[in-house]
Design a protein around this motif. Sequence first.
Motif, PDB file in Angstrom:
ATOM      1  N   UNK A 229       7.019 -97.478 -27.171  1.00 18.93           N
ATOM      2  CA  UNK A 229       6.224 -96.236 -27.626  1.00 18.93           C
ATOM      3  C   UNK A 229       4.984 -96.740 -27.244  1.00 18.93           C
ATOM      4  N   UNK A 230       4.250 -97.806 -27.234  1.00 15.42           N
ATOM      5  CA  UNK A 230       3.107 -98.202 -27.216  1.00 15.42           C
ATOM      6  C   UNK A 230       2.777 -97.678 -25.659  1.00 15.42           C
ATOM      7  N   UNK A 231       3.922 -98.939 -24.932  1.00 10.34           N
ATOM      8  CA  UNK A 231       3.574 -98.896 -23.326  1.00 10.34           C
ATOM      9  C   UNK A 231       3.953 -97.337 -22.608  1.00 10.34           C
ATOM     10  N   UNK A 232       4.440 -96.267 -23.125  1.00  6.47           N
ATOM     11  CA  UNK A 232       3.876 -94.674 -22.880  1.00  6.47           C
ATOM     12  C   UNK A 232       3.172 -94.051 -23.791  1.00  6.47           C
ATOM     13  N   UNK A 233       2.341 -94.742 -24.807  1.00  3.86           N
ATOM     14  CA  UNK A 233       1.365 -93.866 -24.829  1.00  3.86           C
ATOM     15  C   UNK A 233       0.362 -94.679 -23.910  1.00  3.86           C
ATOM     16  N   UNK A 234      -0.124 -95.660 -23.350  1.00  2.00           N
ATOM     17  CA  UNK A 234      -0.944 -96.378 -22.450  1.00  2.00           C
ATOM     18  C   UNK A 234      -0.624 -95.503 -21.749  1.00  2.00           C
ATOM     19  N   UNK A 235       0.104 -94.988 -20.951  1.00  5.15           N
ATOM     20  CA  UNK A 235       0.825 -94.495 -19.338  1.00  5.15           C
ATOM     21  C   UNK A 235       0.324 -93.467 -19.467  1.00  5.15           C
ATOM     22  N   UNK A 236       0.201 -92.641 -20.802  1.00  8.79           N
ATOM     23  CA  UNK A 236      -0.181 -90.688 -20.659  1.00  8.79           C
ATOM     24  C   UNK A 236      -1.432 -90.852 -20.859  1.00  8.79           C
ATOM     25  N   UNK A 237      -1.829 -92.381 -21.759  1.00  4.86           N
ATOM     26  CA  UNK A 237      -3.724 -92.042 -21.421  1.00  4.86           C
ATOM     27  C   UNK A 237      -3.715 -91.592 -19.785  1.00  4.86           C
ATOM     28  N   UNK A 238      -3.498 -92.913 -19.275  1.00  2.96           N
ATOM     29  CA  UNK A 238      -4.142 -93.590 -18.330  1.00  2.96           C
ATOM     30  C   UNK A 238      -3.548 -91.940 -17.053  1.00  2.96           C
ATOM     31  N   UNK A 239      -2.340 -91.476 -17.155  1.00  2.55           N
ATOM     32  CA  UNK A 239      -2.350 -90.769 -16.494  1.00  2.55           C
ATOM     33  C   UNK A 239      -3.290 -89.101 -16.938  1.00  2.55           C
ATOM     34  N   UNK A 240      -3.460 -89.201 -17.633  1.00  2.00           N
ATOM     35  CA  UNK A 240      -4.367 -88.291 -18.277  1.00  2.00           C
ATOM     36  C   UNK A 240      -5.602 -88.025 -17.693  1.00  2.00           C
ATOM     37  N   UNK A 241      -6.721 -89.313 -17.981  1.00  2.00           N
ATOM     38  CA  UNK A 241      -8.011 -89.408 -17.240  1.00  2.00           C
ATOM     39  C   UNK A 241      -7.874 -89.883 -15.957  1.00  2.00           C
ATOM     40  N   UNK A 242      -7.234 -90.859 -15.016  1.00  2.00           N
ATOM     41  CA  UNK A 242      -7.194 -91.273 -14.223  1.00  2.00           C
ATOM     42  C   UNK A 242      -7.486 -89.652 -12.512  1.00  2.00           C
ATOM     43  N   UNK A 243      -6.447 -89.114 -13.056  1.00  2.00           N
ATOM     44  CA  UNK A 243      -6.330 -88.286 -11.656  1.00  2.00           C
ATOM     45  C   UNK A 243      -7.640 -87.250 -12.181  1.00  2.00           C
ATOM     46  N   UNK A 244      -8.112 -86.697 -13.470  1.00  2.00           N
ATOM     47  CA  UNK A 244      -9.327 -86.183 -13.204  1.00  2.00           C
ATOM     48  C   UNK A 244     -10.609 -86.775 -12.183  1.00  2.00           C
ATOM     49  N   UNK A 245     -10.573 -88.594 -13.465  1.00  2.00           N
ATOM     50  CA  UNK A 245     -11.884 -88.617 -12.549  1.00  2.00           C
ATOM     51  C   UNK A 245     -11.234 -89.241 -10.737  1.00  2.00           C
ATOM     52  N   UNK A 246     -10.433 -89.402 -10.585  1.00  2.00           N
ATOM     53  CA  UNK A 246     -10.219 -89.498  -8.643  1.00  2.00           C
ATOM     54  C   UNK A 246     -10.102 -88.470  -8.204  1.00  2.00           C
ATOM     55  N   UNK A 247      -9.975 -86.887  -9.248  1.00  2.00           N
ATOM     56  CA  UNK A 247     -10.285 -85.877  -8.283  1.00  2.00           C
ATOM     57  C   UNK A 247     -12.041 -84.997  -7.916  1.00  2.00           C
ATOM     58  N   UNK A 248     -12.513 -85.758  -8.951  1.00  2.00           N
ATOM     59  CA  UNK A 248     -13.703 -85.337  -8.976  1.00  2.00           C
ATOM     60  C   UNK A 248     -14.935 -86.526  -8.486  1.00  2.00           C
ATOM     61  N   UNK A 249     -14.650 -87.500  -8.008  1.00  2.00           N
ATOM     62  CA  UNK A 249     -15.403 -89.012  -7.537  1.00  2.00           C
ATOM     63  C   UNK A 249     -14.513 -88.826  -6.128  1.00  2.00           C
ATOM     64  N   UNK A 250     -13.313 -88.065  -5.280  1.00  2.00           N
ATOM     65  CA  UNK A 250     -13.340 -87.945  -4.528  1.00  2.00           C
ATOM     66  C   UNK A 250     -14.156 -87.558  -3.224  1.00  2.00           C
ATOM     67  N   UNK A 251     -15.669 -87.295  -3.399  1.00  2.50           N
ATOM     68  CA  UNK A 251     -16.254 -87.927  -2.574  1.00  2.50           C
ATOM     69  C   UNK A 251     -16.759 -89.210  -2.538  1.00  2.50           C
ATOM     70  N   UNK A 252     -16.752 -89.710  -3.777  1.00  8.29           N
ATOM     71  CA  UNK A 252     -17.370 -91.022  -3.463  1.00  8.29           C
ATOM     72  C   UNK A 252     -16.198 -92.165  -3.584  1.00  8.29           C
ATOM     73  N   UNK A 253     -14.904 -92.136  -3.006  1.00  7.60           N
ATOM     74  CA  UNK A 253     -13.929 -93.426  -3.502  1.00  7.60           C
ATOM     75  C   UNK A 253     -14.703 -94.511  -3.721  1.00  7.60           C
ATOM     76  N   UNK A 254     -15.500 -95.106  -3.118  1.00  9.86           N
ATOM     77  CA  UNK A 254     -15.671 -96.140  -3.030  1.00  9.86           C
ATOM     78  C   UNK A 254     -16.061 -96.277  -4.584  1.00  9.86           C
TER      79      UNK A 254
END
Length: 799
Positions: free
Chosen positions: A603-628
Amino acid sequence: MSTVIILSVYSFVFLANLVSRLASFVQHHLVTVVPTNNVFIESSFFIADFNAVEYINTLFPTEQALAEAQVAIGQLFGKIKDIKDKAEKSEQMVKEITRDIKQLDHAKRHLTTSITTLNHLHMLARGVDSLEAMTRRRQYGEVANLLQGVVNVLEHFHKYMGIPQIRQLSERVKAAQSELGTQILADFEEAFPAQGSKRAGGPSNVLRDACLVANVLDPRIKQEIIKKFIRQHLSEYMVLFQENQDVAWLDKIDRRYAWIKRQLVDYEEKYGRMFPEEWCMTERIAVEFCHITRTELAKVMRTRAKEIEVKLLLFAIQRTTNFEGLLAKRFSGCTLTDGPGVKRPEPPLESTNPFLEDEVGDDGSEMEEDLDRPKKHKAPDNPFHGIISKCFEPHLYVYIESQDKNLGEMIDRFVSDFRAQGPPKAGTEDGGAVLPSCADLFVYYKKCMVQCSQLSTGEPMIALTTIFQKYLREYAWKILSGNLPKTSSNSGGLTIKSLLQEKEGSEAAKFNVEELCLICSILSTAEYCLATTQQLEEKLKEKVDKTLVERINLTGEMDTFSNVISNSIQLLVQDLDAACDPALTAMSKMPWQSVEHVGDQSPYVTSVIMHIKQNVPIIRGNLASTRKYFTQFCIKFTNSFIPKFINHLFRCKPISMVGAEQLLLDTHSLKTVLLDLPSIGSQVVRKAPASYTKIVVKGMTRAEMILKVVMAPHEPSVVFVDNYIKLLADGNPETFQKTLDMKGLKRSEQSSMLELFRQRLPTPPSGADGGPSFSFSTPTPEQENSRIRKLEKLIKKRL
C-alpha cells in the motif's frame, strides 16, 4: 719573352691534362661549342686518350720553332699597341666635335626659358592692369577668372622677387586683393544692412559673382561674408524668441522649429543661387540656429528651473530630437567642423533591432517581443544629435526622479492587483503562464531607456540603470518571492509539527492545485525576467557611451531571479517529497519479519505513486514552456526521494526472507515509476533525459543491492562479507551494521562480522586519484541522515 713562352707552354700542358680528365658528356658539349675546323678538334684534342706532351712536341719539335713563336708573339704585341693609340686619338677627336653641340643645346634651353618668362611677365603686367580696372568697375564675374590666373602666373616669379619690377607687380596684386575684399564686404553690407535699417538691394548677379571672387581671396573674407549674412538672417529670431517672451518657454518650442523651417524655405527661394553650392549656406544657417537655440533654451531653463515638469521636459525633448533627426535627413553635417565637404552618410540599413525601431515614438510597446528579435546592423550616427538637446541634460534629474516615482507606484499597483485578482486559476490558460505585470514592467523600461538615450548617453543613463536595478529587485521580492506559498516547515528543517504528524501517521500538508499553478507561474515569470534582464543589460550597453559600458552591470538582479527559480523548484520538490513521507514512514513500521507470502505492491508504494501522479502532470503542464526547469525538478526530487527511501529501508528490521522479497518487488515498482516520472500521466511519451535516468538507476540499484544482501545467507561469514563488498562497494562499517540489523542478527554475531568486514576491505592505494569508491573519513549521506534520525528519536522520547 722566353719566360712568358715557357709559362704559356706549361699552362697549355696543364689545361690539356685537365680537359683530358673531364667526363665524357662535358667533352661532348665542348666539341659542340668549339668550331669543327679548330686545330684542337683536328688534332683530336678532346679524345679521351689524348697525350698533351706528345702534342706539344709535335708543335714545337726544336728550339728554333720556339724562337719563331717568340718573334710572332712580339709582332702581335706591337700591332695591339698601334690599335690602342689610334683608339685614343679617335676618342679625343669625338670630344672636340661634340663640345660645340653641347654649347648650342645650353643656349637653346636658356633662350626658351627667357622667352617663356618674358611671356609670363607680359601676361602678369597686362593681368594686373586689367584686374585693377575691373575692380574699380566691380566686374566681379571677369575678376573671378582673371584673379586666379594672375595668382597662378605670379607663382612662377617667386624666385625673381629680388627684381624691383617683379616685386612691384606682386605688391600691386596684393593691393588689388585687399581692395577687392574690402569692396565686396561693403557691397554685402549695403545689400544686407544690419537690423533696424532699411533693406536696400538683396540678391543680385553682382553679389553672386562677388562670392566667386571671395573663393579666390583670403578665406577670412569668405568667413566674414557668411558670418554677417547668417547673423542678419537670424536677427529676427533673436528678437521674437527673447528670454522674456512668452514663446520662448518650452511649451511653445514647436514655434522655434516652425520659424526656422520657413526661413530655410525662404532662403532657398531668394538666395539659393547667390552663394556657391560648396558654401552649404542652408546648412550653415540651420547649424547657427541650433547653437543659438541651445544657448537660449539653457538660459531660460536656468531662470525658470522650478517650472520644469516632467511632461513639459519630455515634450521639449521629443520635439527637439525630432528636429535634429530632420536635420540629419536634410544635411550631411559637413559644416559642423568647417572642414572640407564631408561625404553624406549612406541611408541606414533596414533594422530589426527592437531598440532602434520605434525610437521616435514614446509608447515603448511590445518589449517582450522586441528583446527576442535578432540583432541587425546599427543605424549610422546622427551628426546633429545633441546639437540642441544637450541643453536638457542638466535638468534630467527631474525625469529620473519621475521615473523612480512612477516605477514605485507601478510595483505597488502590481502587488495590489495580484492580491485582488488572486493567483492564476488551475485549468485555465493563465495557469503557469508568465504574470502580465512582468511584461508591463519591461515595456515601461524600454520606454524610459529610449527616451533617455535620445537625450543623453552619459551619466543620466547610468542613473536610469540604477533605478532599473532597484525595481527589478523589488519586483523579484514583492511580486515573485513574496507570493510563493508558505510551507509548514523550512527547507529540510525539523519542526515539532512535522514530528507530531509523522508520529501520528497523518497526511502531511500539501499544496493544492492552485498553489502548484502559482509556483509554476512564478517560476516561469522569473525565468522570463532572467532572460529579459540579460538582454536589457546588452541594450543598455549599446546605448551608453563606450567609456561608461563597464558601469552597466545587472548580474546581481539576474542572480535574484535565479534564486527565485531555485526556490520555486525547491518548493515543488519539498511538497511532493513531504507528501511521500507518511508512506515511507508506514513502510518502516510494517512487520516485515511476519510477512508470509509475496503479493502485489504494498500500500505504501501505491500511496507514493498516487502522489506522484497527482503532482507531476500538473507541474509538467504548467512548465511546458520551460522544460529545462521541469527536468531540474525531476532530478532534484529523485535526488531527495531515493536517499530518503534507502534510509527508511534501513529502518525496516528485522526482515524475513519473504519480507525482503516483497520489499525488492516494491523497490522495483518504485524504480519503474521513477524512470517514467518525466512523462507519467502524459499522452505523449517522451524518453527521459539520460542524466535523469542515470540518477534513478544508480540510486534504486543500490536499494536493490541492499535487499539482495539481506536475502543472502550470512553463513559462511566470509562469503557473505565478500558478497556485500562486491554488491554495494561501500566501506562504511555503519552501513554494514545497518544491513546486519535488517537481517536480525544478534549483537554478538554482528561484532565478529564487523571485524571480518574490516579485515576483508581492500586497502586503498596511496594517492587519492583512481582509488576505489571506499571512504572511511568523510561521512556518507546515510551517516548524516542517521544522525538526523537519532536526533528525531531523542525529541520523540522527550515528547
